[in-house]
Every structure is written in structure tokens, then in C-alpha cells.
Design an enzyme around this catalytic site. Structure first.
Site, mmCIF file in Angstrom:
data_model
loop_
_atom_site.group_PDB
_atom_site.id
_atom_site.type_symbol
_atom_site.label_atom_id
_atom_site.label_comp_id
_atom_site.label_asym_id
_atom_site.label_seq_id
_atom_site.Cartn_x
_atom_site.Cartn_y
_atom_site.Cartn_z
ATOM 1 N N ARG A 185 0.869 -1.188 0.000
ATOM 2 C CA ARG A 185 0.000 0.000 0.000
ATOM 3 C C ARG A 185 0.894 1.222 0.000
ATOM 4 N NH1 ARG A 185 -5.101 2.090 3.547
ATOM 5 N NH2 ARG A 185 -6.066 0.554 2.194
ATOM 6 N N GLN A 245 -10.483 -3.543 -2.705
ATOM 7 C CA GLN A 245 -11.697 -2.913 -2.173
ATOM 8 C C GLN A 245 -12.902 -3.221 -3.057
ATOM 9 O OE1 GLN A 245 -12.248 -0.793 0.666
ATOM 10 N NE2 GLN A 245 -14.348 -1.241 0.053
ATOM 11 N N HIS A 263 -7.492 0.799 -6.172
ATOM 12 C CA HIS A 263 -7.726 0.060 -4.918
ATOM 13 C C HIS A 263 -8.505 -1.221 -5.262
ATOM 14 C CE1 HIS A 263 -7.912 -0.736 -0.792
ATOM 15 N NE2 HIS A 263 -8.774 0.165 -0.367
ATOM 16 N N ASP A 311 -16.941 8.059 -0.850
ATOM 17 C CA ASP A 311 -15.619 7.866 -0.235
ATOM 18 C C ASP A 311 -15.224 9.213 0.358
ATOM 19 O OD1 ASP A 311 -13.047 7.038 0.445
ATOM 20 O OD2 ASP A 311 -12.289 6.961 -1.608
ATOM 21 N N CYS A 358 -16.272 2.679 1.338
ATOM 22 C CA CYS A 358 -15.106 1.822 1.576
ATOM 23 C C CYS A 358 -14.574 1.961 3.003
ATOM 24 C CB CYS A 358 -14.011 2.134 0.558
ATOM 25 S SG CYS A 358 -13.561 3.881 0.515
ATOM 26 N N ARG A 417 -14.072 -7.366 2.977
ATOM 27 C CA ARG A 417 -12.673 -7.125 2.625
ATOM 28 C C ARG A 417 -11.828 -8.347 2.972
ATOM 29 N NH1 ARG A 417 -10.318 -2.408 2.343
ATOM 30 N NH2 ARG A 417 -8.882 -3.621 1.084
HETATM 31 N N1 CP Z 1 -11.122 0.665 2.860
HETATM 32 C C1 CP Z 1 -9.836 0.608 3.237
HETATM 33 O O1 CP Z 1 -8.937 0.369 2.439
HETATM 34 O O2 CP Z 1 -9.638 0.837 4.555
HETATM 35 P P1 CP Z 1 -8.235 1.006 5.272
HETATM 36 O O3 CP Z 1 -7.624 2.301 4.759
HETATM 37 O O4 CP Z 1 -8.555 1.066 6.731
HETATM 38 O O5 CP Z 1 -7.351 -0.155 4.923
HETATM 39 N N1 NVA Z 2 -9.659 7.280 -1.416
HETATM 40 C C1 NVA Z 2 -9.247 6.912 -0.083
HETATM 41 C C2 NVA Z 2 -9.537 5.479 0.154
HETATM 42 C C3 NVA Z 2 -9.199 4.981 1.528
HETATM 43 C C4 NVA Z 2 -9.518 3.522 1.702
HETATM 44 C C5 NVA Z 2 -7.770 7.200 0.097
HETATM 45 O O1 NVA Z 2 -7.003 6.935 -0.836
HETATM 46 O O2 NVA Z 2 -7.393 7.710 1.144
#
Ligand code: CP
Ligand code: NVA
Length: 320
Positions: free
Chosen positions: A108, A138, A135, A231, A272, A300
Site C-alpha cells: 500500500r 476494495q 484500490h 468515499d 469503503c 474485505r
Molecule cells: N477501505 C480501506 O482500504 O480501509 P483502510 O484504509 O482502513 O485499509
Molecule cells: N480514497 C481513499 C480510500 C481509503 C480507503 C484514500 O485513498 O485515502
């Protein structure tokens, strides 16, 4: 043709066929059933997983770590402050070393290029746990949730309202386009998705028989929706744009009034998470009867386990 994902990475859903995505969702439903029935397996015994995080995470980290660990695998959390990633050592060299020690790698972080480099140089399955661009894990959970709620995906309509140029919106366009779900994006023009992403999603949608549309009218975006999705207004790494986003996105808040504009009494609400209550969504909607966000969050784990099983095990070792 039988689905064979062993040894493959998941960097974006654009790389998977509709059959492969559908298979991962079916496998996720099966591992969910196993877990709910208390069936314990040891399918990751003797395997190890590197979990690399440049950005924060609750769900993604917890999903990978518990899904892998509860099946006797050994997950190792490596944050940016712990390792030499990109500092003193190139990403390629870190990838080569981790590939010698681990059976799979989750990344990530900021750049899509980094997760691609891991896939190219580690010689092991690599999973994109979120980048600025995509993502994908997700969206598997989102589609599983829509399927469980509505009984099918093809022909359903999902509306995303908010920052439509972010990683989640871009990935939703791909996943929905591939699986025949109509996707409608509602956002201010300054936050419309880039043209190329829309065109790519439309090319997938034209093959599955679904539609991709973009509007700056939130009520039009949600009209007829089976699922309304939002989101955060400010994604990780974009914090300096907070003030402007609050102003631009205020009319796109998902509240009871906007949910009513679906005109569909069965429409569900998805997010999400994490959510900023009172910004992109009200507490009334999050905690209300149409919200399915906790099922979505639970999914998830099941979808991530499905991805790891399908890519780390031979097809003959899989339960479906
Ligand atoms: N939805 C999601 O990716 O959550 P986190 O940022 O907590 O991993
Ligand atoms: N769009 C958000 C998603 C978090 C799961 C981010 O990138 O922070």
C-alpha cells in the site's frame, strides 16, 4: 476456460478477465461461509506474506493479516519507517530480496509504479492494497456486497458520488464495467474522472453490456441506483486540498434526502471506509437501515483471502 490465477499478481482489476473477477467473488463467498460455520483450514501453512505500508490502514492490514494468519500463514508487517524501501536501496532491490524470503507481497502506498516494480522484480504474487491510482481489493468486496444484497450484478446500477477522480472511483469504474454493473459518477466538474479512465471503463462496459456515465448533478447520478457509494473527500496524501474540497463537495454529501432521490426503496448505501461523518455522508445514512458498510468491511477479509488462495495455491487445492 477454467480460471487459473496461481502465481499472478493483482495490481488493477483491469488485468483480470470478467470470469476471473467473478471467480474471486465466488471463492470469497465460499471462504465467508466456511468462517461463519467455524470451519478452520491451514491452507497457508508454511507460507509467509510481506505487508508493506507507506500509508495508514485499518481494514486492509487487518484483512490481510487475519486472513493469512488464521490459515496458519505467517504475515510480517513492514512499515515505511522500518525498512529501506526507496531509501538507500532501490525498490527493485527490495523486491528481489523480499521475493527470496516471502511467498507473496502486499503493497500500500503512493505510486502505482512502485507496486508494479514489486511485481516485476520479486517473482512472487504482489497485491495492490491501495495506491493513488487504484484500490482493486476494495472493489472485490464492494461487488461481493452488492451481489449478496441484490442477488445479481449484471444490470444493477451503482452510483458513486463525491471525488470521482480518486483511486476508489477509478477502480469501481473498471470493476463495474467488467461485470456488467452500470456505474454513474456524480461529482463537480473539477473532480470528474480523467477521460482515459472513463474510456477504458467504457470499453469494458461495452463488452459486458453496462454503461458508464458522469454528471455534475448528484440527484441525477443516484436516480434509479441499487447502491449509492461514496468515499472520503480528501484521500491520503492530498491533505493540503482539504479546505477547497469541503467547499466544492458539500452539495455531494450522501444524506437521507439524496438516498431518497434514488427513487428505489431497496437501494443500499456503501462506503469503503474510513468515513468522515458529517462530510461525505451523514450519520443517519451510515447508521440507517440502508447502510451495508459493515458487511462491506467484513467482505474485505473474505475477498482478500480469496485473492491470496487463488494466487498462492494450485487450482486443485481450492474449495471452488
Ligand atoms: N477501505 C480501506 O482500504 O480501509 P483502510 O484504509 O482502513 O485499509
Ligand atoms: N480514497 C481513499 C480510500 C481509503 C480507503 C484514500 O485513498 O485515502
Amino acid at each position: 476456460m477454467a480460471v487459473h490465477l496461481e502465481g499472478k499478481s493483482l495490481l488493477t482489476l483491469a488485468d483480470l478477465s470478467p470470469e476471473e473477477i467473478r471467480y474471486l467473488i465466488d471463492l470469497a463467498r465460499e471462504v465467508k461461509r466456511e468462517r461463519h460455520e467455524g470451519i478452520v483450514n491451514r491452507r497457508f501453512e508454511g507460507k509467509s506474506l510481506a505487508l508493506l505500508f507507506e500509508k495508514r490502514s485499518t481494514r486492509t492490514r487487518a484483512a490481510f493479516e487475519t486472513a493469512f494468519g488464521e490459515e496458519a500463514g505467517h504475515p510480517v508487517f513492514l512499515s515505511q519507517t522500518d525498512i529501506h524501501l526507496g531509501v538507500k536501496e532501490t525498490v527493485e532491490d527490495t523486491a528481489r530480496v523480499l521475493g527470496r524470503m516471502f511467498d507473496a507481497i502486499q503493497f500500500r502506498g503512493f505510486k502505482q509504479e512502485t507496486v508494479q516494480l514489486f511485481a516485476e522484480h520479486s517473482n512472487k504474487p504482489v497485491y495492490n492494497g491501495l495506491t493513488d491510482l487504484y484500490h482493486p481489493t476494495q472493489i472485490l468486496a464492494d461487488l461481493q456486497t452488492v451481489l449478496e444484497e441484490t442477488g445479481e450484478l449484471e444490470g444493477r446500477t451503482l452510483s458513486f458520488v463525491g471525488d470521482a477522480r480518486n483511486n476508489v472511483a477509478r477502480s469501481l469504474m473498471i470493476g463495474c464495467g467488467k461485470l456488467g454493473v452500470n456505474i454513474r459518477l456524480g461529482a463537480p466538474k473539477s473532480l470528474f474522472p480523467d477521460e482515459e479512465s472513463v474510456e477504458v471503463a467504457r470499453s469494458f462496459a461495452s463488452r459486458s453490456g453496462s454503461e458508464v456515465s458522469v454528471t455534475d448533478d448528484p440527484a441525477q447520478a443516484v436516480s434509479g441506483a441499487d447502491a449509492v457509494y461514496t468515499d472520503v473527500w480528501v484521500s491520503m496524501g492530498e491533505e493540503e486540498q482539504s479546505e477547497q474540497r469541503m467547499r466544492t463537495l458539500a452539495p455531494y454529501q450522501v444524506n437521507d434526502e439524496l438516498m431518497d432521490r434514488t427513487g428505489n426503496p431497496s437501494s443500499i448505501f456503501l462506503h469503503c471506509l474510513p468515513a468522515v461523518r458529517g462530510n461525505e455522508v451523514t450519520s443517519e445514512v451510515m447508521d440507517g437501515p440502508r447502510s451495508r458498510i459493515w458487511d462491506e468491511a467484513e467482505n474485505r477479509k473474505h475477498t482478500i483471502k480469496a485473492v491470496m488462495l487463488a494466487t498462492m495455491l494450485a487450482p486443485s487445492e481450492l474449495p471452488v
